[in-house]
Design a protein around this motif. Structure first.
Motif, short mmCIF file in Angstrom:
data_model
loop_
_atom_site.label_atom_id
_atom_site.label_comp_id
_atom_site.label_asym_id
_atom_site.label_seq_id
_atom_site.Cartn_x
_atom_site.Cartn_y
_atom_site.Cartn_z
N ALA A 18 0.83 -1.20 0.00
CA ALA A 18 0.00 0.00 0.00
C ALA A 18 0.87 1.25 0.00
O ALA A 18 0.57 2.23 -0.71
CB ALA A 18 -0.93 -0.01 1.20
N PHE A 19 1.94 1.25 0.79
CA PHE A 19 2.84 2.40 0.84
C PHE A 19 3.45 2.70 -0.53
O PHE A 19 3.81 3.84 -0.83
CB PHE A 19 3.96 2.17 1.85
CG PHE A 19 3.49 2.07 3.29
CD1 PHE A 19 2.27 2.59 3.68
CD2 PHE A 19 4.28 1.43 4.24
CE1 PHE A 19 1.84 2.50 5.00
CE2 PHE A 19 3.86 1.34 5.57
CZ PHE A 19 2.64 1.86 5.94
N ALA A 52 -1.95 -1.24 -4.99
CA ALA A 52 -3.20 -1.38 -4.25
C ALA A 52 -3.79 -2.78 -4.31
O ALA A 52 -4.24 -3.32 -3.29
CB ALA A 52 -4.22 -0.36 -4.76
N ASP A 53 -3.83 -3.38 -5.49
CA ASP A 53 -4.52 -4.67 -5.63
C ASP A 53 -3.87 -5.75 -4.77
O ASP A 53 -4.57 -6.49 -4.06
CB ASP A 53 -4.54 -5.10 -7.10
CG ASP A 53 -5.46 -4.22 -7.95
OD1 ASP A 53 -6.30 -3.52 -7.36
OD2 ASP A 53 -5.33 -4.24 -9.19
N ILE A 54 -2.55 -5.86 -4.85
CA ILE A 54 -1.90 -6.90 -4.05
C ILE A 54 -1.87 -6.52 -2.57
O ILE A 54 -1.79 -7.39 -1.70
CB ILE A 54 -0.48 -7.22 -4.57
CG1 ILE A 54 0.37 -5.96 -4.69
CG2 ILE A 54 -0.55 -7.95 -5.90
CD1 ILE A 54 1.81 -6.26 -5.13
N ALA A 55 -1.95 -5.22 -2.28
CA ALA A 55 -2.04 -4.79 -0.87
C ALA A 55 -3.35 -5.27 -0.26
O ALA A 55 -3.38 -5.81 0.85
CB ALA A 55 -1.94 -3.28 -0.76
N ILE A 56 -4.46 -5.10 -0.99
CA ILE A 56 -5.76 -5.55 -0.50
C ILE A 56 -5.79 -7.06 -0.37
O ILE A 56 -6.27 -7.62 0.63
CB ILE A 56 -6.87 -5.06 -1.44
CG1 ILE A 56 -7.04 -3.55 -1.32
CG2 ILE A 56 -8.20 -5.76 -1.13
CD1 ILE A 56 -7.99 -2.95 -2.35
N GLU A 57 -5.24 -7.76 -1.35
CA GLU A 57 -5.21 -9.22 -1.31
C GLU A 57 -4.44 -9.72 -0.09
O GLU A 57 -4.88 -10.63 0.62
CB GLU A 57 -4.58 -9.76 -2.59
CG GLU A 57 -4.53 -11.28 -2.67
CD GLU A 57 -3.88 -11.77 -3.96
OE1 GLU A 57 -3.65 -12.99 -4.07
OE2 GLU A 57 -3.58 -10.95 -4.84
N ALA A 58 -3.28 -9.10 0.17
CA ALA A 58 -2.43 -9.54 1.29
C ALA A 58 -3.07 -9.23 2.64
O ALA A 58 -3.06 -10.07 3.56
CB ALA A 58 -1.06 -8.88 1.20
N THR A 59 -3.64 -8.03 2.80
CA THR A 59 -4.23 -7.68 4.10
C THR A 59 -5.49 -8.49 4.38
O THR A 59 -5.73 -8.89 5.52
CB THR A 59 -4.53 -6.17 4.18
OG1 THR A 59 -5.33 -5.78 3.06
CG2 THR A 59 -3.25 -5.36 4.21
N ASN A 60 -6.29 -8.75 3.35
CA ASN A 60 -7.47 -9.60 3.56
C ASN A 60 -7.07 -11.03 3.92
O ASN A 60 -7.71 -11.68 4.75
CB ASN A 60 -8.36 -9.59 2.32
CG ASN A 60 -9.18 -8.32 2.19
OD1 ASN A 60 -9.47 -7.67 3.19
ND2 ASN A 60 -9.54 -7.94 0.99
N ALA A 109 -4.97 3.10 -0.67
CA ALA A 109 -4.13 3.01 -1.87
C ALA A 109 -4.96 2.74 -3.11
O ALA A 109 -4.64 3.20 -4.21
CB ALA A 109 -3.07 1.92 -1.69
N ALA A 110 -6.06 1.99 -2.94
CA ALA A 110 -6.96 1.69 -4.06
C ALA A 110 -7.97 2.80 -4.30
O ALA A 110 -8.80 2.69 -5.22
CB ALA A 110 -7.68 0.37 -3.79
N GLU A 111 -7.93 3.84 -3.46
CA GLU A 111 -8.88 4.95 -3.52
C GLU A 111 -10.32 4.49 -3.35
O GLU A 111 -11.25 5.10 -3.87
CB GLU A 111 -8.70 5.74 -4.82
CG GLU A 111 -7.30 6.35 -4.95
CD GLU A 111 -7.11 7.21 -6.18
OE1 GLU A 111 -8.08 7.37 -6.95
OE2 GLU A 111 -5.99 7.73 -6.37
N GLN A 112 -10.49 3.42 -2.60
CA GLN A 112 -11.82 2.96 -2.21
C GLN A 112 -12.10 3.52 -0.81
O GLN A 112 -12.02 2.83 0.20
CB GLN A 112 -11.88 1.43 -2.23
CG GLN A 112 -11.68 0.83 -3.62
CD GLN A 112 -11.84 -0.68 -3.65
OE1 GLN A 112 -12.69 -1.23 -2.94
NE2 GLN A 112 -11.03 -1.34 -4.46
N TYR A 113 -12.42 4.79 -0.77
CA TYR A 113 -12.43 5.54 0.48
C TYR A 113 -13.59 5.15 1.40
O TYR A 113 -13.47 5.28 2.62
CB TYR A 113 -12.45 7.04 0.18
CG TYR A 113 -11.21 7.49 -0.56
CD1 TYR A 113 -9.97 7.42 0.05
CD2 TYR A 113 -11.29 7.97 -1.86
CE1 TYR A 113 -8.82 7.84 -0.62
CE2 TYR A 113 -10.15 8.39 -2.54
CZ TYR A 113 -8.92 8.31 -1.91
OH TYR A 113 -7.79 8.71 -2.58
N ASP A 114 -14.69 4.67 0.84
CA ASP A 114 -15.81 4.28 1.70
C ASP A 114 -15.45 3.07 2.55
O ASP A 114 -15.74 3.02 3.75
CB ASP A 114 -17.05 4.01 0.86
CG ASP A 114 -16.79 3.04 -0.29
OD1 ASP A 114 -15.60 2.80 -0.62
OD2 ASP A 114 -17.77 2.54 -0.87
#
Length: 554
Positions: A431-432, A436-444, A469-474
């Motif tokens: 994410a840093f 974004a995509d692999i950041a979300i995959e790894a944290t989930n 990082a994915a700009e999915q702010y909600d």
């Protein structure tokens, strides 16, 4: 490490061909145990809690196809053979009672490289129970890597508490239903074993106690555990009902009793939810008990097994006084067992958080102390996934060396693919870097792997960063608010919330949150954030700086 023998020590190699060698104290002549079942007996004892197993268990595993009397005679004959080979040294290493056999682990040196070859390579016995045990360890050999730490590391330590899960007894006559109770206990063991704060006794070691009426003294002495989960299951009108008891073995107190139920028809497909509930309840209970017990007591009065649990729990609490108490507990844990690698890693995390949260009065000194602690941890056990992960955490957040940190996280996950904290921190690193995509995959994935969850808010906070990082702010805002409900002082979560609110167009709420952040940390400013944060040169860091400035952060 070689095979040079020291007086009154036994050398055992478990990875590759099994070796059991020593020297006679008087003459210095070397002896070696060569029989397959004799070596298997040592392997079973060496990997047992505190080196001890019951006679009944050993008879069943090594001579299971024979009748009970023949198995008893075979075990007696094997011990006699070993005594003849060892001579006077036998009593130094082996202790035999009417019910149990113990190996003195304090006088054993484990040689070779853990995981460097197959566990007990070439060991070929016909007994089904032995092969079940062998397959279990070959599939998950890291559960015994701590044997190879300096001074045998955690195996001699009670800093990390031990827990066993007994197979759930089926109340009924259908043998197929009885298998479910055994399977359920095994799955709970698997989930608990992912935690860095618990030592979980092998399911196969615990299974022998399911054949008898539960006796806490036998469990305490036979498995040397602090906690036990037991229970029963029954089927009524197409519904499986499970009654579970979580017990403090030392006091005999029932910590909690829970009932779980579900439709028999889809029990297996929905069992994961019940297992997660049980495991979460166990984790929260152990954490809560440790924190409560250690709150007002002086350090010398605290039992070993509650120091690390309480210290790790308090690290993420919302105020400075509990954070300071965490240091006292972790430092005491290191003093009591300096050979336990993970205690040094937890202390390193304390120093890192002290710097990262802005509580350090000497940033350079505390950064070096964090590095010193991870170096010590990896000196003790260079293949400990948790220690590698914390070293990566230090390099990310204090040194901004993302390339080094990524190598640490990769190595940790290669050693233990179920290390949830490695996945979480690797996700934050991605994410840093705006990946974004692999950041979300790894944290989930980290959240799904997290079994004992005293730090749920921490997982939510870093997962929120991935969604920023994915700009999915909600989604990021939802996760940040959930994390802040537990810890409303967590600086990075407050930053995440401000960023999400800003880009959702909720500027007034962002300003209100910025005011809260400044009340929590009056000297916080955007310039210092950009200097210190590893994401400052990437889009996610620049977006955060923009949002913080717009919200009124100086």
């Amino acid at each position: 490490q070689g095979l040079i023998m020291s007086t009154q020590s036994l050398k055992i190699n478990l990875f590759g061909a099994c070796i059991v060698r020593g020297k006679h104290a008087g003459s210095g002549d070397e002896f070696e145990i060569k029989g397959s079942k004799h070596k298997a007996l040592f392997a079973l004892l060496a990997t047992a809690p505190m080196g001890q197993r019951t006679r009944a268990y050993l008879q069943d595993v090594l001579w299971g196809r024979a009748c009970y009397d023949t198995g008893r005679q075979s075990l007696r004959r094997a011990l006699s053979d070993i005594k003849r080979i060892m001579g006077d040294q036998y009593a130094e290493f082996i202790n035999v009672t009417n019910t149990d056999i113990s190996l003195n682990l304090s006088k054993v040196d484990f040689i070779g490289q853990p995981g460097g070859a197959e566990f007990l390579e070439g060991m070929d016995l016909k007994e089904e129970r032995f092969n079940e045990w062998l397959i279990n360890l070959r599939q998950n050999p890291e559960q015994i890597y701590s044997l190879f730490s300096v001074g045998n590391g955690l195996r001699q330590s009670k800093i990390i508490p031990y827990i066993t899960v007994l197979p759930f007894k089926y109340i009924g006559t259908d043998p197929l239903q009885g298998v479910l109770g055994d399977w359920l206990a095994e799955e709970i063991c698997r989930s608990l074993s992912r935690s860095n704060l618990l030592n979980v006794i092998s399911h196969l070691s615990s299974r022998v106690f399911a054949k008898q009426t539960i006796d806490l003294n036998n469990i305490r002495n036979g498995l040397a555990v602090d906690y036990c989960l037991s229970g029963n299951m029954r089927v009524i009108n197409g519904e499986i009902i499970i009654d579970a008891d979580f017990i403090d073995v030392r006091s005999g107190m029932i910590i909690w009793t829970r009932q779980f139920h579900g439709a028999e028809a889809n029990f297996l497909s929905h069992a994961g939810e019940g297992i997660a509930t049980i495991v979460g309840s166990i984790g929260r209970s152990i954490m809560s008990e440790a924190v409560s017990y250690t709150k007002d007591r002086p350090l010398p009065e605290l039992p070993d097994h509650q120091l690390l649990i309480a210290g790790a729990s308090l690290i993420h609490r919302p105020n400075l006084s509990t954070f300071a108490r965490a240091f006292d507990l972790l430092e005491e844990a290191v003093k009591r067992d300096p050979r336990a690698a993970e205690t040094h890693a937890w202390l390193a995390k304390w120093y890192a958080l002290c710097v990262f949260n802005g509580w350090s009065t000497d940033r350079a000194k505390d950064t070096q102390l964090a590095l010193d602690c991870t170096a010590r941890a990896l000196d003790i056990n260079p293949e400990n996934a948790f220690c590698l992960t914390i070293d990566g955490f230090v390099h990310t957040n204090l040194l901004q060396k993302l390339d080094v940190a990524e190598k640490r996280y990769d190595a940790a996950i290669e050693i233990n693919p179920n290390e949830s904290l490695s996945w979480l921190l690797r996700g934050a690193l991605y994410a840093f870097r705006d990946e974004a995509d692999i950041a979300i995959e790894a944290t989930n994935k980290a959240c799904n792997l997290s079994p004992v969850d005293p730090f749920g808010a921490y997982y939510d906070s870093l997962t929120a960063t991935a969604y920023l990082a994915a700009e999915q702010y909600d989604i990021a805002l939802e996760l940040a608010e959930r994390a802040l409900a537990f810890n409303d002082r967590h600086l990075s979560t407050l930053r995440a919330k401000i960023t999400a609110l800003h880009f959702l167009g909720r500027k007034k709420e962002a300003a209100q949150t910025a005011g809260l952040l400044l009340r929590r940390v009056p000297n916080f400013n955007v310039s210092d954030y950009l200097k210190a944060h590893p994401s400052s040169e990437y889009k996610i860091g620049q977006n955060a700086a923009k949002a913080l400035t717009a919200a009124g952060i100086p």
